[in-house]
Enzyme design. Structure first.
Site, PDB file in Angstrom:
ATOM      1  N   PRO A 102       0.914  -1.247  -0.029  1.00 33.72           N
ATOM      2  CA  PRO A 102      -0.030   0.031   0.113  1.00 33.72           C
ATOM      3  C   PRO A 102       0.691   1.062  -0.039  1.00 33.72           C
ATOM      4  O   PRO A 102       1.781   1.370   0.860  1.00 33.72           O
ATOM      5  CB  PRO A 102      -0.805  -0.104   1.474  1.00 33.72           C
ATOM      6  CG  PRO A 102      -0.742  -1.460   1.771  1.00 33.72           C
ATOM      7  CD  PRO A 102       0.576  -2.008   1.008  1.00 33.72           C
ATOM      8  N   GLU A 103       0.759   2.195  -0.895  1.00 39.64           N
ATOM      9  CA  GLU A 103       1.361   3.419  -1.064  1.00 39.64           C
ATOM     10  C   GLU A 103       0.429   4.555  -0.416  1.00 39.64           C
ATOM     11  O   GLU A 103      -0.742   4.290  -0.061  1.00 39.64           O
ATOM     12  CB  GLU A 103       1.761   3.803  -2.545  1.00 39.64           C
ATOM     13  CG  GLU A 103       2.610   2.545  -3.367  1.00 39.64           C
ATOM     14  CD  GLU A 103       4.179   2.876  -3.030  1.00 39.64           C
ATOM     15  OE1 GLU A 103       4.552   3.923  -2.284  1.00 39.64           O
ATOM     16  OE2 GLU A 103       4.903   2.081  -3.466  1.00 39.64           O
TER      17      GLU A 103
END
Ligand code: ZN
Length: 271
Positions: free
Chosen positions: A2-3
């Site tokens: 997850p960015e």
């Protein structure tokens, strides 16, 4: 992984479900996350109201009346809002049950996620204290990039990934932002002009905001029982496009290795 855009999308989703609600129960099925989760959390949380859900870098800050939960999604984690009593899935590690009859459930197959409870200023927690500026907030601009880059020989791509430079710009977004700003990823950070840093700050903001907008359409996935996180497949100019023609000039997109990660760039558009 997850960015920042996925974390921000998660924040918006869980904020809607949690803000103003009272916690009735906390259950920890497995404390072995990246750092052991303190069992005291189960005693501290019940009865407290959720004031707000904020974010610093990729940490979610769930602000309660007497302290703050600092949650990180790690490499493979996701937070979903599910009806209370929903059967636990494999890799579900903790849940926060609310007085609305819903609960926040954390799933993480690789266990690099984390959960901390702090009663003081969460921004002074050792995990957060020394982080660089937020890319979407006022104060992040070409001047601040140029000041941090002064005299440095590190490649500008590596410089952009460094959390002391700016937080939350991951590999995809660094490649895309450098393309949009026309800067070669191998150029020394100290040899990028102020004008180009102005452009780069703008393009960092732009790629992240585009991804968040894209994420808004898949928000439902983040708060439903079967939601699984994934990259937002926005229109990418260079990332994972090696060998394909540049969308701007037609030259062949190239790939190079920097610090064990792949960088994608256009040899004609980026100098
Ligand atoms: Zn090009």
């Amino acid at each position: 992984m997850p960015e920042l855009p996925e974390v921000e999308t998660t924040r918006r989703g869980i904020r809607t479900a949690m803000r103003g609600r009272r916690i009735v129960r906390f259950e920890l099925r497995d404390h072995r996350l990246r750092w052991p989760v303190a069992p005291a959390i189960a005693r501290e949380l019940p009865g407290q109201r959720v004031r707000d859900v904020g974010r610093r870098a990729k940490y979610l800050l769930i602000e309660l009346e007497r302290g703050t939960l600092i949650a990180h999604l790690g490499m493979s984690g996701s937070l979903r809002v599910v009806p209370a009593g929903t059967p636990w899935l494999k890799h579900d590690h903790y849940e926060v049950e609310l007085d609305s009859g819903r609960c926040l459930r954390f799933n993480d197959p690789r266990r690099f996620g984390s959960l901390h409870w702090v009663t003081g200023d969460p921004l002074e927690h050792p995990l957060l204290a020394r982080l660089g500026p937020e890319p979407l907030e006022r104060g992040f601009d070409g001047a601040c990039l140029a000041a941090r880059a002064r005299g440095r020989r590190i490649a500008v791509k590596q410089f952009l990934l460094d959390q002391h430079t700016v937080v939350g710009v991951g590999n995809i977004y660094a490649s895309e932002a450098l393309f949009r700003a026309g800067i070669h990823p191998r150029r020394a950070a100290g040899r990028v002009s102020r004008a180009r840093y102005d452009r780069l700050a703008g393009s960092v903001r732009e790629v992240l905001e585009d991804a968040i907008r894209q994420g808004g359409t898949t928000l439902r996935d983040y708060v439903s029982a079967d939601g699984t996180p994934g990259y937002f497949r926005q229109e990418l100019f260079v990332y994972e496009r090696a060998g394909q023609p540049c969308r701007r000039c037609g030259a062949t997109i190239r790939k190079l290795a920097q610090g064990q990660r792949s960088t994608y760039f256009c040899p004609r558009c980026q100098t």
